[in-house]
Design a protein around this motif. Structure first.
Motif, PDB file in Angstrom:
ATOM      1  N   GLN A  92       0.815  -1.211   0.000  1.00 58.97           N
ATOM      2  CA  GLN A  92       0.000   0.000   0.000  1.00 58.97           C
ATOM      3  C   GLN A  92       0.848   1.261   0.000  1.00 58.97           C
ATOM      4  N   VAL A  93       2.127   1.126   0.413  1.00 59.60           N
ATOM      5  CA  VAL A  93       2.988   2.301   0.564  1.00 59.60           C
ATOM      6  C   VAL A  93       4.246   2.185  -0.284  1.00 59.60           C
ATOM      7  N   PHE A 105      11.489   2.484  17.227  1.00 58.08           N
ATOM      8  CA  PHE A 105      10.180   2.049  17.709  1.00 58.08           C
ATOM      9  C   PHE A 105       9.319   3.298  17.904  1.00 58.08           C
ATOM     10  N   LEU A 106       8.269   3.435  17.106  1.00 54.63           N
ATOM     11  CA  LEU A 106       7.493   4.670  17.072  1.00 54.63           C
ATOM     12  C   LEU A 106       6.295   4.651  18.006  1.00 54.63           C
ATOM     13  N   ARG A 107       5.613   3.526  18.069  1.00 51.61           N
ATOM     14  CA  ARG A 107       4.442   3.365  18.929  1.00 51.61           C
ATOM     15  C   ARG A 107       4.422   1.930  19.460  1.00 51.61           C
ATOM     16  N   PRO A 108       3.786   1.702  20.610  1.00 50.82           N
ATOM     17  CA  PRO A 108       3.629   0.319  21.082  1.00 50.82           C
ATOM     18  C   PRO A 108       2.790  -0.501  20.100  1.00 50.82           C
ATOM     19  N   ALA A 109       3.112  -1.784  19.992  1.00 48.17           N
ATOM     20  CA  ALA A 109       2.351  -2.699  19.137  1.00 48.17           C
ATOM     21  C   ALA A 109       1.399  -3.523  19.993  1.00 48.17           C
ATOM     22  N   ARG A 110       0.200  -3.736  19.490  1.00 48.95           N
ATOM     23  CA  ARG A 110      -0.763  -4.574  20.202  1.00 48.95           C
ATOM     24  C   ARG A 110      -0.351  -6.040  20.089  1.00 48.95           C
ATOM     25  N   GLY A 133      -0.767  -9.999  19.698  1.00 48.94           N
ATOM     26  CA  GLY A 133      -1.626 -10.925  18.979  1.00 48.94           C
ATOM     27  C   GLY A 133      -2.358 -10.322  17.803  1.00 48.94           C
ATOM     28  N   ALA A 134      -1.892  -9.163  17.336  1.00 46.66           N
ATOM     29  CA  ALA A 134      -2.555  -8.461  16.243  1.00 46.66           C
ATOM     30  C   ALA A 134      -1.636  -8.415  15.024  1.00 46.66           C
ATOM     31  N   ALA A 135      -2.236  -8.285  13.865  1.00 37.23           N
ATOM     32  CA  ALA A 135      -1.473  -8.266  12.625  1.00 37.23           C
ATOM     33  C   ALA A 135      -0.706  -6.957  12.479  1.00 37.23           C
ATOM     34  N   ASP A 173      -3.161  -0.949  12.762  1.00 33.32           N
ATOM     35  CA  ASP A 173      -4.349  -0.105  12.935  1.00 33.32           C
ATOM     36  C   ASP A 173      -4.205   1.219  12.189  1.00 33.32           C
ATOM     37  N   GLY A 174      -3.551   1.172  11.020  1.00 34.09           N
ATOM     38  CA  GLY A 174      -3.428   2.357  10.188  1.00 34.09           C
ATOM     39  C   GLY A 174      -2.354   3.338  10.613  1.00 34.09           C
TER      40      GLY A 174
END
Length: 306
Positions: free
Chosen positions: A20-21, A68-73, A75-77, A101-102
């Protein structure tokens, strides 16, 4: 938890998806851990796997730099977008960005080289490090610890299980671990023997050598900040302790199989303004220097002003 290296190989199993990018993209899932955010080594190893899948078999990853820009959730893709910045005769360069999450949660640059004849030098590991067979495993250390008691600090049942057998690798510390207290001197260096709990599984799209590079990128983040905690006298279970990976660099000097004990020598370099820098070097059990790591992390804890 069932002690298996399958957690690692699940983490670096990537699925190609439409970009997409940038030029190509892959999707992966962060692995379970008992904290509010995903393990940082998931992101580094998955990003390394994505860029390694984007180059020809004639060249090998030799350096990677990450933010590392933001925490990752958990178990999520996560979608990894790879930009092919350059493919030269001897070197290739890639940019990789991870989205969840965009939102961008990770950014990295990686360089590859075909290799060429030249001089050789390698640092040496100390000869007096106790053998891993003489040291307790994390499960041994924590076996009698009881979550909910003062001695256990903030350790929960889930954290105990994770430290004992949920990280794909058997980790054995010198002078001692920093789970519930700082075992050993409050010095700015330590050594950790690491070995997969069982043989690493095949990973689709990866040769064993590429998989093993990704494995080093995965395991390096578990303990790289511990010399900082050790010199500050802060165990992981200290109430109020907050840590986070900020940026990370890794250099791969030589290939080596991740199928036996590796020695990970680590040192605290500097701590100031709530940030600390640690470095580490991976050696085979017979002393071959495979890779070097540098990582800056947030280290925040309540300190007694007196």
């Amino acid at each position: 938890m069932n002690a298996t290296s399958g957690i690692l190989t699940e983490a670096i199993t990537l699925t190609p998806v439409p970009p997409q990018v940038f030029d190509e993209a892959y999707e992966a899932t962060t692995q379970p851990c008992p904290w509010p955010k995903a393990y940082g080594g998931d992101l580094v190893a998955q990003a390394a796997t994505a860029v390694m899948r984007s180059v020809g078999a004639d060249r090998r990853l030799h350096s990677m730099h990450s933010y590392f820009l933001r925490p990752a959730r958990i178990g999520a893709a996560v979608r990894y977008e790879v930009e092919r910045l350059r493919d030269g005769r001897g070197y290739s360069t890639r940019q990789v960005r991870a989205f969840q999450d965009g939102k961008a949660i990770y950014a990295g640059l990686a360089s590859f080289h075909i290799g060429e004849p030249g001089g050789s030098y390698r640092s040496t590991a100390p000869e007096n490090v106790p053998a891993p067979g003489t040291l307790p495993s994390a499960a041994d250390v924590l076996r009698d610890a009881v979550p909910g008691t003062p001695a256990a600090g903030t350790m929960t049942d889930a954290a105990k299980a994770y430290w004992s057998g949920g990280r794909s690798f058997d980790l054995r510390h010198v002078p001692g671990p920093v789970y519930l207290d700082v075992d050993g001197a409050a010095t700015g260096h330590q050594a950790v023997w690491i070995k997969p709990f069982d043989a690493l599984r095949d990973v689709p799209g990866l040769t064993p050598a590429v998989r093993d590079q990704a494995a080093l990128a995965y395991v390096c983040d578990y303990t790289i900040l511990e010399p900082l905690l050790r010199v500050l006298g802060l165990p992981w279970a200290r109430p109020g302790l907050v840590t986070a990976s900020l940026d990370h660099a890794m250099w791969f000097h030589r290939t080596g199989a991740v199928d036996g004990w590796l020695l990970y020598l680590q040192e605290a370099v500097a701590i100031e303004h709530g940030r600390g820098l640690g470095t580490g070097r991976f050696f085979t059990s017979d002393g071959v220097h495979l890779a070097t790591v540098a990582q800056e992390g947030l280290v925040r804890a309540p300190f007694d002003p007196h």
